[in-house]
Design a protein around this motif. Sequence first.
Motif, PDB file in Angstrom:
ATOM      1  N   THR A  59       0.806  -1.230   0.000  1.00 19.58           N
ATOM      2  CA  THR A  59       0.000   0.000   0.000  1.00 19.58           C
ATOM      3  C   THR A  59       0.830   1.266   0.000  1.00 19.58           C
ATOM      4  OG1 THR A  59      -0.098   0.093   2.427  1.00 19.58           O
ATOM      5  CG2 THR A  59      -1.811  -1.187   1.288  1.00 19.58           C
ATOM      6  N   GLN A  69      -6.031   4.240  13.080  1.00 17.12           N
ATOM      7  CA  GLN A  69      -6.911   4.922  12.141  1.00 17.12           C
ATOM      8  C   GLN A  69      -8.148   4.078  11.868  1.00 17.12           C
ATOM      9  OE1 GLN A  69      -6.666   7.878  10.819  1.00 17.12           O
ATOM     10  NE2 GLN A  69      -4.506   8.499  10.989  1.00 17.12           N
ATOM     11  N   ARG A  70      -9.191   4.748  11.406  1.00 18.10           N
ATOM     12  CA  ARG A  70     -10.353   4.010  10.924  1.00 18.10           C
ATOM     13  C   ARG A  70      -9.944   3.192   9.700  1.00 18.10           C
ATOM     14  NH1 ARG A  70     -14.786   3.409  13.862  1.00 18.10           N
ATOM     15  NH2 ARG A  70     -16.016   3.292  11.939  1.00 18.10           N
ATOM     16  N   GLU A  72     -11.405   2.457   6.906  1.00 24.78           N
ATOM     17  CA  GLU A  72     -11.641   3.059   5.587  1.00 24.78           C
ATOM     18  C   GLU A  72     -10.678   4.193   5.284  1.00 24.78           C
ATOM     19  OE1 GLU A  72     -14.841   4.780   8.410  1.00 24.78           O
ATOM     20  OE2 GLU A  72     -13.815   2.870   8.041  1.00 24.78           O
ATOM     21  N   LYS A  73     -10.064   4.785   6.326  1.00 29.82           N
ATOM     22  CA  LYS A  73      -9.088   5.850   6.107  1.00 29.82           C
ATOM     23  C   LYS A  73      -7.691   5.280   5.907  1.00 29.82           C
ATOM     24  CE  LYS A  73      -7.327  10.163   8.057  1.00 29.82           C
ATOM     25  NZ  LYS A  73      -7.408  11.140   9.188  1.00 29.82           N
ATOM     26  N   PRO A  76      -7.977   3.077   2.039  1.00 34.65           N
ATOM     27  CA  PRO A  76      -9.052   3.667   1.227  1.00 34.65           C
ATOM     28  C   PRO A  76      -9.212   2.966  -0.127  1.00 34.65           C
ATOM     29  CG  PRO A  76      -7.104   5.044   1.099  1.00 34.65           C
ATOM     30  CD  PRO A  76      -6.766   3.920   2.051  1.00 34.65           C
ATOM     31  N   GLU A  78     -11.151   1.360  -3.447  1.00 36.16           N
ATOM     32  CA  GLU A  78     -12.272   1.597  -4.364  1.00 36.16           C
ATOM     33  C   GLU A  78     -12.381   0.419  -5.316  1.00 36.16           C
ATOM     34  OE1 GLU A  78     -11.708   5.251  -6.412  1.00 36.16           O
ATOM     35  OE2 GLU A  78     -12.091   6.508  -4.651  1.00 36.16           O
ATOM     36  N   ARG A  84     -16.463   3.642  -3.277  1.00 36.03           N
ATOM     37  CA  ARG A  84     -15.701   3.404  -2.057  1.00 36.03           C
ATOM     38  C   ARG A  84     -16.083   2.043  -1.493  1.00 36.03           C
ATOM     39  NH1 ARG A  84     -12.974   7.825  -0.371  1.00 36.03           N
ATOM     40  NH2 ARG A  84     -13.563   9.840  -1.294  1.00 36.03           N
ATOM     41  N   TRP A  86     -15.422   0.264   1.388  1.00 33.12           N
ATOM     42  CA  TRP A  86     -15.927   0.012   2.731  1.00 33.12           C
ATOM     43  C   TRP A  86     -17.345   0.557   2.923  1.00 33.12           C
ATOM     44  CZ3 TRP A  86     -13.409  -3.789   4.221  1.00 33.12           C
ATOM     45  CH2 TRP A  86     -12.025  -3.886   4.029  1.00 33.12           C
ATOM     46  N   GLN A  87     -17.664   1.641   2.235  1.00 33.49           N
ATOM     47  CA  GLN A  87     -19.045   2.124   2.286  1.00 33.49           C
ATOM     48  C   GLN A  87     -19.980   1.171   1.550  1.00 33.49           C
ATOM     49  OE1 GLN A  87     -19.296   6.145   0.851  1.00 33.49           O
ATOM     50  NE2 GLN A  87     -17.850   6.962   2.380  1.00 33.49           N
ATOM     51  N   PRO A 109      -5.391   4.430  -3.716  1.00 35.80           N
ATOM     52  CA  PRO A 109      -5.168   5.763  -4.297  1.00 35.80           C
ATOM     53  C   PRO A 109      -4.004   5.752  -5.280  1.00 35.80           C
ATOM     54  CG  PRO A 109      -5.581   5.944  -1.944  1.00 35.80           C
ATOM     55  CD  PRO A 109      -5.479   4.476  -2.242  1.00 35.80           C
TER      56      PRO A 109
END
Length: 378
Positions: A59, A69-70, A72-73, A76, A78, A84, A86-87, A109
Amino acid sequence: MTVGTSSAPGARDVPHQSAPRYGDLAGLGIDPDELPDGLVIADEHGQVICFNTAAERITAVRAADALGQRLEKALPLEDLEGRRWWQLTDPYGGLAIRVRQPERNLLLPGGHEVLVTARYVRTEPLGPVRRVVVSLRDTEARRRTERSHAELIATVAHELRSPLTSVKGFTATLLAKWERFTDDQKRLMLETVDADANRVTRLIAELLDISRIDSGRLELRRQPVDIGAAVGRHIQAYVAAGQTADRFMLRVEQPLPDLWADPDKVDQVLSNLLENAVRHGEGTVTIDVTASASPREGEETGTSVTVSDEGPGIPEESMNRVFTRFWRGSKRGGTGLGLYIVKGIVEAHGGTITVGRAPGGGAEFRFTLPVGTPAYLQ
């Protein structure tokens, strides 16, 4: 150390230098940093508590920045449509019967593609998610495999097109205008069809051999093999086809150990190596058959065959690619699969094969087979 602990959202991370290893990986005593795949674990609050070294490499995110960290942060992701991840999947909500996400390609990213699988850990069926365990793998190895398969398909399609076009053209012409051709013309056309059909048959046989080699299913039917006599038969075939007898020098050391091998597969190896020497080499083709140390542990003797020529040889920078798929050297022609298959056959026998420069400056191929005497004869 890239494992941290967190008891609640916003809790201060334990410094990773002294943090306990995550559950000691089910008591196996394995450090997450020793795993070959990326490992990311989030707790029941969605905070990252494990981010191993492989995950850092894949990564390009530092573990120190990801821990706490969360999810999804820190990760991140996609999908290929820009959504996104995780959403979209909502690991901590949604259906309580979900236990995993199957492997799929996702994007980090910058468009870097990774293979991701996830496991939802619950302490009781239908209970809340206590851990989300994510595995990451780089796609480069898979891409190389896919490119290799694509090249194989393209090569096969190209090699099949020419002989099949010839076969179709000649047969259609003969059927439509049979009476217009002389017997000599018909014979020539049918001989061409026969040669092209043989070419297609050889190509299909090569594909089957590659499939069996790659899957480890190459079957050997071991029998006593007189390898000196086998080489002699190949030389006689070349002389009958128009090569001069003094083009070849065969030297067989006596006595040779009794060799048990698959005679058809050995013939395939000899045929390929001699054809390369005749077609791409120059001068005298020398074949030495000698007793040697066995390449297999526990056996004392083996049989070696060395095929060398006096041509320009193989460039030093190409030596390590000779036995790979599609290697053709400086001269085009053929599928480039022959030496790959030769190596697979030799290794299936428990043998070894090498390439180097001959004393006369040309190419030198040497393969060694273990004797392979069946246990009931020992």
